[in-house]
Design a protein around this motif. Structure first.
Motif, PDB file in Angstrom:
ATOM      1  N   LEU A 198     -26.452  -2.185   1.556  1.00  0.00           N
ATOM      2  CA  LEU A 198     -26.950  -2.704   2.834  1.00  0.00           C
ATOM      3  C   LEU A 198     -27.532  -1.594   3.697  1.00  0.00           C
ATOM      4  N   ASP A 204     -21.045   0.754   4.321  1.00  0.00           N
ATOM      5  CA  ASP A 204     -21.789  -0.132   3.423  1.00  0.00           C
ATOM      6  C   ASP A 204     -22.005   0.492   2.053  1.00  0.00           C
ATOM      7  N   LYS A 225     -32.112   1.178  -0.024  1.00  0.00           N
ATOM      8  CA  LYS A 225     -31.158   0.434   0.797  1.00  0.00           C
ATOM      9  C   LYS A 225     -31.953  -0.573   1.617  1.00  0.00           C
ATOM     10  N   ASN A 227     -31.256  -3.936   4.614  1.00  0.00           N
ATOM     11  CA  ASN A 227     -30.299  -4.755   5.350  1.00  0.00           C
ATOM     12  C   ASN A 227     -30.698  -6.226   5.390  1.00  0.00           C
ATOM     13  N   THR A 229     -30.820  -9.665   2.723  1.00  0.00           N
ATOM     14  CA  THR A 229     -30.408 -10.134   1.398  1.00  0.00           C
ATOM     15  C   THR A 229     -31.590 -10.477   0.510  1.00  0.00           C
ATOM     16  N   ARG A 232     -32.946  -7.276  -0.988  1.00  0.00           N
ATOM     17  CA  ARG A 232     -32.075  -6.770  -2.051  1.00  0.00           C
ATOM     18  C   ARG A 232     -32.168  -7.652  -3.297  1.00  0.00           C
ATOM     19  N   TYR A 272     -18.878  -8.875   5.499  1.00  0.00           N
ATOM     20  CA  TYR A 272     -19.831  -9.963   5.692  1.00  0.00           C
ATOM     21  C   TYR A 272     -19.408 -11.220   4.935  1.00  0.00           C
TER      22      TYR A 272
END
Length: 306
Positions: A198, A204, A225, A227, A229, A232, A272
């Protein structure tokens, strides 16, 4: 003091509450759409009629007097009662109508709420939706939000809450990445992998796991990295490494075989994760438009497999 005098002072009591809440005459005037001098006159007149000093003024600040604190508490009750009357009338409309303002974390809003809003709008043509995607802590009252979705195991006191679903996170990677490297069998082996974290805090990059009574924390690293979703998810699909994702975000890629769950026998623990709560202000009478949307979204989220 006569009854008519009480009624005359109601507006000034409301202005008094606004001044206390904003901490300044000028900001209160801006929010009320009047001049600062009008606000000042209203407070002065209220103090004269009540025969007490409510606010102690300096050149830089305002401070409630001891009597002012007690008056403020009762005036806020009067203002809330007025809001309850309006809500009561709105809830008795035969047809729910108006705008429902909803706030949710970005991933929840994009993947869980937004697709269902499309269906809601078609079924309820008299209700419009304002969806706010924000990962920050928002305030229902200050930000004028009707419904707030929050991932937490301890919902805030003073709000009405309904637990909607459990939010779990997993690790996943593409088959191509795992074929080119190796599938870890223990969290400690993640130090040999490219991990997409994240990246918002140092914590994280310290992934935590549990299996029964076993606990393990592994520091991870990687060249990327993000932040969000969806970012990612896309990076993992392109074979960049192993990443953490909410199950509801990863489920389609897992079902299609585009992603493979990593370390499935271990529970991946993160701040989270938790219950997804739907929160709204604690008022006696909830507007019909809010009740309609709340019931609709709970039914949709609890009957759909995420």
């Amino acid at each position: 003091m006569t009854t008519s005098k009480h009624i005359e002072l109601l507006q000034e009591m409301s202005i008094f509450v606004s001044v206390v809440n904003t901490g300044s005459f000028s900001e209160s005037a801006r929010q009320l759409g009047v001049s600062p001098s009008s606000v000042s006159r209203a407070i002065k007149h209220l103090e004269q009629q009540l025969g007490v000093c409510l606010l102690q003024r300096t050149t830089r600040s305002l401070r409630l007097s001891e009597t002012g604190r007690a008056v403020y508490e009762r005036c806020t009750q009067l203002e809330q009662a007025a809001k309850d009357v309006i809500s009561l009338c709105e809830s008795h409309h035969q047809t729910a109508q108006g705008v429902v303002k909803i706030a949710a974390p970005k991933a929840v809003a994009h993947t869980l709420i937004h697709p269902n809003v499309m269906v809601f709008l078609s079924e309820f043509p008299n209700i419009d939706v304002h969806l706010v995607l924000d990962d920050n802590a928002l305030d229902l009252i200050r930000d004028e939000i009707d419904i707030l979705f929050k991932i937490t195991n301890e919902p805030p006191q003073g709000l009405i809450g309904r637990s909607v679903m459990k939010i779990n996170h997993i690790l996943a990677a593409s088959p191509e990445y795992l074929a080119a490297h190796f599938a870890p069998t223990h969290p400690k082996e993640l130090v040999q992998h490219s991990c997409i974290a994240l990246g918002e805090t140092d914590a994280d990059a310290k992934w935590q796991f549990r299996k029964g009574t076993q606990k393990h924390t592994t520091p991870v690293s990687g060249r990327y990295k993000a932040n969000h979703t969806r970012v990612r998810l896309d990076a993992a699909l392109q074979g960049l490494g192993i990443t953490s994702l909410p199950v509801f975000v990863a489920k389609d890629a897992l079902a299609s075989g585009e992603l493979i769950q990593v370390l499935p026998e271990w529970d991946f623990e993160t701040n989270y994760s938790g219950e997804l709560w739907m929160l709204y202000p604690s008022t006696r009478h909830i507007p019909a438009k809010v009740s309609v949307f709340a019931d609709f979204i709970v039914q949709r989220l609890t009957t759909t497999c995420y």
